[in-house]
Design a protein around this motif. Structure first.
Motif, short mmCIF file in Angstrom:
data_model
loop_
_atom_site.label_atom_id
_atom_site.label_comp_id
_atom_site.label_asym_id
_atom_site.label_seq_id
_atom_site.Cartn_x
_atom_site.Cartn_y
_atom_site.Cartn_z
N VAL A 131 -14.84 -18.06 5.92
CA VAL A 131 -14.08 -17.82 6.96
C VAL A 131 -14.85 -17.32 8.03
CG1 VAL A 131 -12.52 -15.80 8.01
CG2 VAL A 131 -11.97 -16.86 5.56
N GLY A 132 -14.37 -18.21 9.21
CA GLY A 132 -15.13 -17.95 10.57
C GLY A 132 -14.22 -17.24 11.54
N LEU A 133 -14.44 -16.03 12.09
CA LEU A 133 -13.63 -15.41 12.93
C LEU A 133 -13.93 -15.32 14.36
CD1 LEU A 133 -13.11 -12.12 10.80
CD2 LEU A 133 -11.74 -14.09 10.77
N THR A 134 -13.25 -15.48 15.30
CA THR A 134 -13.83 -15.28 16.65
C THR A 134 -12.82 -14.31 17.32
OG1 THR A 134 -14.19 -16.50 18.69
CG2 THR A 134 -12.12 -17.21 17.62
N VAL A 135 -13.61 -13.56 18.16
CA VAL A 135 -12.89 -12.48 18.95
C VAL A 135 -13.15 -12.53 20.23
CG1 VAL A 135 -12.75 -9.98 19.18
CG2 VAL A 135 -12.83 -10.65 17.10
N LEU A 136 -12.17 -12.43 21.15
CA LEU A 136 -12.28 -12.82 22.65
C LEU A 136 -13.07 -11.59 23.41
CD1 LEU A 136 -11.48 -14.81 24.85
CD2 LEU A 136 -9.29 -13.36 25.11
N MET A 137 -12.78 -10.51 23.07
CA MET A 137 -13.33 -9.43 24.08
C MET A 137 -13.62 -8.25 23.30
SD MET A 137 -11.12 -9.64 27.44
CE MET A 137 -10.69 -11.04 28.22
N ASP A 138 -14.42 -7.39 23.75
CA ASP A 138 -14.77 -6.15 23.25
C ASP A 138 -13.54 -5.30 22.61
OD1 ASP A 138 -17.36 -6.84 23.68
OD2 ASP A 138 -18.04 -4.88 24.66
N ALA A 188 -11.22 -7.30 7.13
CA ALA A 188 -10.88 -6.38 5.98
C ALA A 188 -10.04 -7.30 5.14
CB ALA A 188 -10.52 -5.18 6.36
N ILE A 189 -8.96 -7.68 5.70
CA ILE A 189 -7.85 -8.39 4.77
C ILE A 189 -8.46 -9.53 4.13
CG2 ILE A 189 -5.90 -9.90 5.02
CD1 ILE A 189 -5.10 -8.31 7.58
N THR A 190 -9.23 -10.36 4.71
CA THR A 190 -9.88 -11.57 3.86
C THR A 190 -10.82 -11.01 2.66
OG1 THR A 190 -10.23 -12.67 6.13
CG2 THR A 190 -11.61 -13.48 4.25
N LYS A 191 -11.73 -10.10 2.97
CA LYS A 191 -12.45 -9.43 1.69
C LYS A 191 -11.50 -8.78 0.81
CE LYS A 191 -16.78 -10.42 2.54
NZ LYS A 191 -17.36 -11.11 1.53
N GLU A 192 -10.50 -8.33 1.18
CA GLU A 192 -9.47 -7.62 0.09
C GLU A 192 -8.90 -8.65 -0.63
OE1 GLU A 192 -5.11 -5.48 0.00
OE2 GLU A 192 -6.43 -5.64 2.02
N LEU A 193 -8.35 -9.94 0.17
CA LEU A 193 -7.86 -11.01 -0.90
C LEU A 193 -8.73 -12.05 -1.55
CD1 LEU A 193 -4.95 -11.63 1.63
CD2 LEU A 193 -4.80 -10.32 -0.31
N LEU A 194 -9.93 -12.33 -0.72
CA LEU A 194 -10.83 -13.34 -1.22
C LEU A 194 -12.12 -12.61 -1.34
CD1 LEU A 194 -9.27 -16.17 0.99
CD2 LEU A 194 -8.89 -15.95 -1.51
N PRO A 195 -12.46 -11.81 -2.24
CA PRO A 195 -13.88 -11.07 -1.96
C PRO A 195 -15.16 -12.10 -2.20
CG PRO A 195 -12.75 -10.71 -4.08
CD PRO A 195 -11.94 -11.40 -3.20
N LYS A 196 -14.97 -13.24 -2.62
CA LYS A 196 -16.14 -14.08 -2.71
C LYS A 196 -16.23 -14.81 -1.58
CE LYS A 196 -16.03 -14.41 -7.85
NZ LYS A 196 -15.88 -15.25 -9.01
N ALA A 197 -15.23 -15.00 -0.74
CA ALA A 197 -15.47 -15.92 0.54
C ALA A 197 -16.64 -15.25 1.43
CB ALA A 197 -14.15 -15.91 1.32
N SER A 198 -17.19 -16.11 2.22
CA SER A 198 -18.29 -15.37 3.16
C SER A 198 -17.46 -15.33 4.56
CB SER A 198 -19.49 -16.59 3.38
OG SER A 198 -20.10 -16.69 2.42
N VAL A 199 -17.59 -14.02 5.11
CA VAL A 199 -16.91 -13.99 6.50
C VAL A 199 -18.08 -13.99 7.26
CG1 VAL A 199 -15.68 -12.16 7.73
CG2 VAL A 199 -15.23 -12.45 5.49
N ILE A 200 -17.77 -14.95 8.42
CA ILE A 200 -18.73 -14.86 9.77
C ILE A 200 -17.87 -14.59 11.07
CG2 ILE A 200 -20.14 -16.51 10.92
CD1 ILE A 200 -20.17 -18.35 8.27
N LEU A 201 -18.51 -13.69 11.76
CA LEU A 201 -17.87 -13.40 13.07
C LEU A 201 -18.55 -13.98 14.24
CD1 LEU A 201 -15.58 -11.58 14.55
CD2 LEU A 201 -17.74 -9.87 14.59
N GLY A 202 -17.90 -14.79 15.18
CA GLY A 202 -18.53 -15.01 16.34
C GLY A 202 -17.69 -14.68 17.67
N GLY A 203 -17.88 -15.28 18.66
CA GLY A 203 -17.20 -15.11 19.86
C GLY A 203 -17.82 -14.07 20.71
N VAL A 204 -17.25 -13.68 22.05
CA VAL A 204 -17.65 -12.93 22.99
C VAL A 204 -18.22 -11.71 22.44
CG1 VAL A 204 -17.38 -11.51 24.92
CG2 VAL A 204 -16.67 -14.14 24.87
N TYR A 205 -17.39 -10.90 21.57
CA TYR A 205 -17.56 -9.64 21.02
C TYR A 205 -18.91 -9.65 20.13
CZ TYR A 205 -17.18 -5.84 17.69
OH TYR A 205 -17.48 -4.98 16.67
N ALA A 206 -18.81 -10.68 19.50
CA ALA A 206 -20.03 -10.77 18.37
C ALA A 206 -21.34 -11.08 19.35
CB ALA A 206 -19.96 -11.94 17.54
#
Length: 478
Positions: A71-78, A89-107
Motif C-alpha cells: 500500500v502506497g499512501l500519500t498525504v497532502l499536508m502536515d 492503522a486500518i491497513t495493518k489491522e486488516l492486512l498485517p502482511k502488507a507493506s505500508v509506504i508513506l509519501g507526499g508532502v507530509y512524508a
C-alpha cells in the motif's frame, strides 16, 4: 502468473479535519504518474478515499476487496497527517502482511516523525518516482534496497538514508495512468464554486515544472521540490495537452504550476504551440508570477485562450515584500499587467497576505489600499500561516509570534495563526473579511462578472458572501 498487487491510496482528509470549508479538488496526477511507471510489472490500483468521501467502514470494505501486497499512501499536508496515520492503522489491522509506504508532502517535510508510527514500514523522503519504484522492486522483486530516499526502522532505530535526488529530466516520465481512475468524475464537475474553477468541462490540470527559485518566506517549496527550476520541455507539455484532448475530450485547462513563465522562451513556445497545433482553448493560470509578464507574453496568453489569471502580490509595502516575503514585485508593473489583461477580457484575481511578524498595522492597511488600487476583478486576502521548514516559521520563532494554541495539527486556513505587536487574531479576521466584502462587492458589475466566472447566479454568489461573513464571526475568539 499473477502479478503482485500495489494499491496507491489517498486517505479521506475529512477523517483528520472536520471542516466543510476545506474542499480540495485534486486530480491524483502524482499517483497516476507512479502507477504509469510500475503498471507493466505489477497489478496497480488507485483508491481515492477523499474524492469518494469514504467512511472508514467503506474504506475497509474496498481494501479487503483489493487485498494488496503493498500500500502506497500519500498525504497532502502536515495538517492532514492524522488521516494518513489512520489509513495506515486500518491497513495493518486488516492486512498485517502488507507493506505500508508513506509519501507526499507530509512524508518529505517530516519523515522521521512519520516513521515513528509502527503501522508505517517505509517513508519516501523526497520525490518518489525513483525511490518508490526501487523500493517496490526491493519488496516484491528481490531488488536491492534504494540507496536514497527512504526512512525506515531497523531494530528499533530510525534509518534515514537521505532524501531522494531531484529528478532532472521530467520529460522521461510517461503520461499519467488516468485509465486507472474514473477520470470523468474529476473532470466533468468541480465540487467547489470559486473564481479559480475550470472554464469549461471536461477539463484537465497541467503541471509543467517543479522547483521554484523565488523561495517566498511562507512556502515549503525549498524543502519539497528545491529552488532549482526544473521544467518539462514545451513539446512534452503540448503532447500531453494533445493526448488529453484526443483521449478525454477536454475543453479547458488549468495550469497549476507557479512558474509557467520563469523560462520566458519556453512559455512562449507552449502558448504559440497551443495556437499552432489547434490546442488553444479556455485556460486558467492559477499562480501567475506577475513580475515575469510583459506585453508580448500577455498577447500570447490571450490568443492561446486564457480567460482567468490569478496573481500573487502578497503585500502593498516594499519593506514587507523585500525584508520578509522575498518577492520581486514592482507595484507599477503589476498595475500595468493587470490593466492589460483586463483590457483583453481576462478575468484577474489577486492574492494578498497580512499578519506577518513585525508587520505594522499601517503596513497592513497599505496592503489593503494597494489591493483596491490594483483594480482586479477579484481580491483574496489571507492571513499568514507558518509552515515548518520556511523562513516564516523561523521568523515566528524569533519574534515569539505563534498564537497561544498554535500547532501544526490544528492549523486553520480561515483565521490568523500569528499574533503581532500591533494586531490580534481577531483584528485580522475582521479586517480581512470586511475588506474582502467591500472590495469585491462594491459595484453591480463586479458582482455580475464574479458570478459569471464562477458559473453561478448572482443570488448564489450573494449567499456565499453572507456565509463568509457569518463564518468570520464564528472564527472570532472570545
Amino acid at each position: 502468473m499473477n502479478k503482485s498487487k500495489v494499491c496507491l491510496i489517498i486517505p479521506n482528509y475529512n477523517w483528520a479535519a472536520d471542516d466543510e470549508r476545506i474542499l480540495w479538488h485534486i486530480i491524483p496526477y502524482n499517483l497516476c504518474l507512479l502507477a504509469a511507471i510500475i503498471e507493466n510489472d505489477y497489478d496497480v490500483t488507485i483508491l481515492d478515499a477523499y474524492a469518494e468521501n469514504l467512511t472508514e467502514e467503506q474504506f475497509k470494505d474496498k481494501l479487503l476487496q483489493l487485498k494488496p501486497d503493498v500500500v502506497g499512501l500519500t498525504v497532502l499536508m502536515d495538517q492532514f497527517a492524522a488521516a494518513g496515520h489512520r489509513c495506515a492503522a486500518i491497513t495493518k489491522e486488516l492486512l498485517p502482511k502488507a507493506s505500508v509506504i508513506l509519501g507526499g508532502v507530509y512524508a518529505t517535510v517530516d519523515p522521521e516523525t512519520a516513521i515513528e508510527d509502527d503501522n508505517i514500514d517505509y517513508v519516501i523522503y523526497g520525490e518518489g518516482e525513483v525511490a518508490f519504484t526501487d523500493l517496490i522492486k526491493h519488496l516484491l522483486s528481490n531488488g536491492p534496497l534504494p540507496a536514497k530516499g527512504i526512512v525506515y526502522k531497523q531494530n528499533g532505530k530510525i534509518i534515514n538514508n537521505g532524501r531522494a535526488d531531484f529528478v532532472q529530466n521530467l520529460d522521461d516520465f510517461p503520461l499519467p495512468a488516468y485509465h486507472l481512475i474514473d477520470y470523468e468524475k474529476y473532470t466533468l464537475s468541480a465540487p467547489r464554486k470559486s473564481v479559480d474553477g475550470p472554464r469549461a468541462f471536461p477539463f484537465a490540470r497541467i503541471i509543467s515544472s517543479r522547483g521554484c527559485p523565488i523561495n517566498c518566506c511562507f512556502c515549503q517549496v525549498k524543502k519539497i521540490m528545491g529552488l532549482k527550476f526544473r521544467p518539462r520541455s514545451a513539446n512534452s507539455v503540448l503532447d500531453e495537452i494533445a493526448w488529453l484532448k484526443e483521449t478525454y475530450g477536454i475543453k479547458s485547462l488549468i495550469f497549476d504550476d507557479d512558474n509557467l513563465f520563469t523560462d520566458r522562451q519556453r512559455g512562449i513556445d507552449i502558448l504559440q504551440g497551443m495556437i499552432d497545433r489547434g490546442l488553444a482553448m479556455p485556460w486558467s493560470s492559477i499562480a501567475t508570477a506577475v513580475f515575469m509578464l510583459d506585453e508580448e507574453l500577455m498577447d500570447l496568453i490571450h490568443r492561446s485562450g486564457c480567460e482567468y489569471m490569478s496573481i500573487s502580490i502578497e503585500s502593498g509595502t516594499q519593506r514587507v515584500l523585500k525584508e520578509i516575503i522575498g518577492k520581486p514585485i514592482k507595484f507599477d508593473h503589476a498595475k500595468k499587467m493587470v490593466k492589460l489583461a483586463r483590457e483583453k477580457g481576462i478575468y484577474v484575481s489577486a492574492a494578498f497576505i497580512v499578519g506577518f511578524p513585525t508587520e505594522t498595522w499601517d503596513e497592513i492597511r497599505k496592503t489593503i489600499s494597494y489591493a483596491e488600487e490594483l483594480e482586479t476583478d477579484y481580491t483574496k486576502i489571507f492571513a499568514a500561516v507558518p509552515m515548518r521548514h520556511t523562513k516564516l516559521w523561523d521568523l515566528c520563532v524569533e519574534h515569539n509570534s505563534f498564537k497561544k494554541d498554535f500547532s501544526v495539527e490544528n492549523i486553520s486556513w480561515h483565521s490568523g495563526q500569528i499574533e503581532g505587536d500591533e494586531f490580534t487574531i481577531n483584528d485580522l479576521t475582521i479586517l480581512r473579511t470586511y475588506e474582502w466584502d467591500r472590495i469585491n462587492f462594491k459595484t453591480p458589475e463586479k458582482i455580475k462578472n464574479t458570478a459569471d466566472i464562477m458559473g453561478i447566479t448572482e443570488e448564489e454568489l450573494l449567499k456565499i458572501r453572507r456565509d463568509t461573513l457569518l463564518g468570520a464571526h464564528e472564527n472570532i475568539s472570545t
